[in-house]
Scaffold this active site. Structure first.
Site, PDB file in Angstrom:
ATOM      1  N   TYR A 169     -10.579   7.000  19.838  1.00 18.06           N
ATOM      2  CA  TYR A 169     -11.573   6.488  18.949  1.00 18.06           C
ATOM      3  C   TYR A 169     -11.676   4.867  18.767  1.00 18.06           C
ATOM      4  CZ  TYR A 169     -12.696  11.079  17.515  1.00 18.06           C
ATOM      5  OH  TYR A 169     -13.167  12.260  17.702  1.00 18.06           O
ATOM      6  N   HIS A 218      -1.125   0.333   5.698  1.00 20.16           N
ATOM      7  CA  HIS A 218      -1.988   1.375   6.641  1.00 20.16           C
ATOM      8  C   HIS A 218      -0.756   2.369   7.214  1.00 20.16           C
ATOM      9  CE1 HIS A 218      -4.808  -1.926   8.571  1.00 20.16           C
ATOM     10  NE2 HIS A 218      -4.680  -1.824   6.891  1.00 20.16           N
ATOM     11  N   GLN A 278       0.737  -1.251  -0.257  1.00 18.08           N
ATOM     12  CA  GLN A 278      -0.093  -0.180   0.033  1.00 18.08           C
ATOM     13  C   GLN A 278       0.810   1.474  -0.217  1.00 18.08           C
ATOM     14  OE1 GLN A 278      -2.804  -0.398   3.383  1.00 18.08           O
ATOM     15  NE2 GLN A 278      -3.255  -2.426   2.720  1.00 18.08           N
ATOM     16  N   TYR A 299      -9.601 -10.581  11.287  1.00 20.67           N
ATOM     17  CA  TYR A 299      -9.802 -11.340   9.849  1.00 20.67           C
ATOM     18  C   TYR A 299      -9.754 -12.586  10.179  1.00 20.67           C
ATOM     19  CZ  TYR A 299      -9.119  -7.352   6.962  1.00 20.67           C
ATOM     20  OH  TYR A 299      -9.579  -5.956   6.296  1.00 20.67           O
ATOM     21  N   GLU A 339     -15.326   3.602   8.724  1.00 22.51           N
ATOM     22  CA  GLU A 339     -15.642   4.466   9.605  1.00 22.51           C
ATOM     23  C   GLU A 339     -15.914   6.049   9.082  1.00 22.51           C
ATOM     24  OE1 GLU A 339     -14.361   2.636  14.086  1.00 22.51           O
ATOM     25  OE2 GLU A 339     -13.666   4.380  13.317  1.00 22.51           O
TER      26      GLU A 339
END
Length: 393
Positions: free
Chosen positions: A275, A174, A99, A286, A265
């Protein structure tokens, strides 16, 4: 305090027992369900294909209508206002595995005066890899004289890294890396938890956090958790993979993030709040293990909107209302596995699902143009095209 320490210890145990596999960023398309689900709607806009890129990530508009576009491989492109001409403004070293890559690009709010451009990217360094924030000055001199072609009149000078996520860790996921300036001029920067779970709750790490910085990359004074021993840049914590961040016209800060298996979200980000991740989420691990859902009184800030199954939110824009006045301050989200453009209906600090328009492609970025048109970038896996959306006739 004792109960909270036990919850964090339990989360640490979970992190050691299981590695986090890829999110729906790489999953098949799924229709959103869950709280206040919205059905796919007919498109109230016309779509015009402008141009095509190779794995684009983000775009920003210059005052004259030209665009800056980032591509995953590390190239920052200068694109003409009509999209016909592309040139490489800078080739930036990145680690593009998984990513990673060249990520966001945002202009300083006083760009007309200082010409600062801000860019985020994933890079390798001591300890592994992480997201970094860079700043350079865009120099545009049509009268420049040179002896040997090519002779670009626009260039990016003095590109410097001004902030690094800490710590750098192993892995390719991430990173987050979204950038937004607040109405009072502070720079907000997202750091993902890097698929490591517990850094999101670690007060010393910037991972899994929204950060509030000065425009030179230093932590802003008065951040809400510094006096409690947190890293001085932290504004909020307990986040996972934060891929969209935007301020509405009232100064409210909105953020979207990928949950684990489900639980994507939209959050209203408030200073100093937790949060919840990985201690609370409306998704699951997963391997099928449950994560406690957000619930009243659990000590965590719950999302305003969530999706289960995932849509894989990739970007976020708060709309001005120029061309569609009825959408003023509504949020627009690009969805990867959801292959859609999604509108979230806001009312002050409240939010609910609005429309979902199937665009039949993974949507990587969404931005508002100078005239109020909505511009949408496809992910490279489904074409890399840039579309301009205007009101349907």
């Amino acid at each position: 305090m004792r109960e909270r320490e036990m919850r964090i210890a339990a989360a640490l145990t979970i992190a050691l027992l299981a590695a986090c596999s890829g999110h729906a960023e790489n999953a098949a398309s799924s229709a959103p369900t869950g709280a206040a689900s919205a059905a796919t709607a007919a498109r109230p806009f016309a779509m015009t294909e402008v141009t095509k890129f190779q794995a684009p990530w983000a775009l920003a508009f210059l005052p004259d209508g030209r665009m800056l576009v980032t591509e995953k491989k590390g190239e920052l492109l200068l694109v003409s206002a009509d999209g016909k001409d592309h040139s490489v403004l800078a080739a930036i070293p990145v680690d593009s595995a998984g990513q990673g890559g060249l990520m966001d690009v945002v202009l300083h709010p006083k760009f007309a005066e200082n010409h600062w451009v801000y860019i985020s990217a994933s890079q390798a360094g001591p300890g592994g890899k992480g997201v970094v924030l860079m700043r350079g000055k865009l120099v545009d001199d049509p009268n420049i004289r040179c002896i040997k072609a090519p002779c670009p009149t626009t260039r990016l000078e003095g590109l410097t890294t001004i902030f690094r996520a800490t710590p750098f860790v192993e892995g390719n996921g991430h990173y987050s890396g979204r950038i937004a300036f607040s109405p009072d001029g502070y720079l907000f920067f997202t750091n993902g938890e890097r698929q490591k779970f517990t850094p999101a709750q670690d007060p010393k790490a910037t991972l899994g956090k929204v950060l509030r910085l000065n425009d030179d990359g230093t932590p802003a004074a008065g951040n809400p958790l510094a006096a409690k021993g947190f890293h001085p840049a932290i504004w909020s914590y307990g986040h996972r993979n934060l891929l969209g961040i935007a301020f509405d016209s009232a100064g409210n800060l909105w953020e979207d993030e990928m949950g684990p298996q489900g639980g994507d979200e939209v959050n209203l980000v408030r200073p100093g709040l937790d949060y919840g991740y990985p201690l609370a989420s409306n998704g699951s691990h997963y391997d099928g293990r449950d994560i406690p859902d957000h619930r009243p009184g659990d000590g965590f800030e719950a999302p305003k909107v969530w999706w289960n199954p995932s849509i894989s939110p990739s970007s976020l824009m708060a709309y001005s209302g120029k061309l569609w006045p009825e959408w003023k301050d509504d949020l627009f989200i690009g969805a990867l596995s959801g292959t859609a453009l999604i509108r979230v209906d806001t009312n002050g600090t409240s939010a609910a699902k609005g429309d979902q328009w199937d665009l039949e492609a993974r949507i990587r970025g969404v931005r508002e143009g100078p005239d109020g048109a909505i511009w949408v970038l496809e992910d490279g896996d489904t074409g890399g095209r840039l579309w301009k959306l205007t009101p349907a006739a």
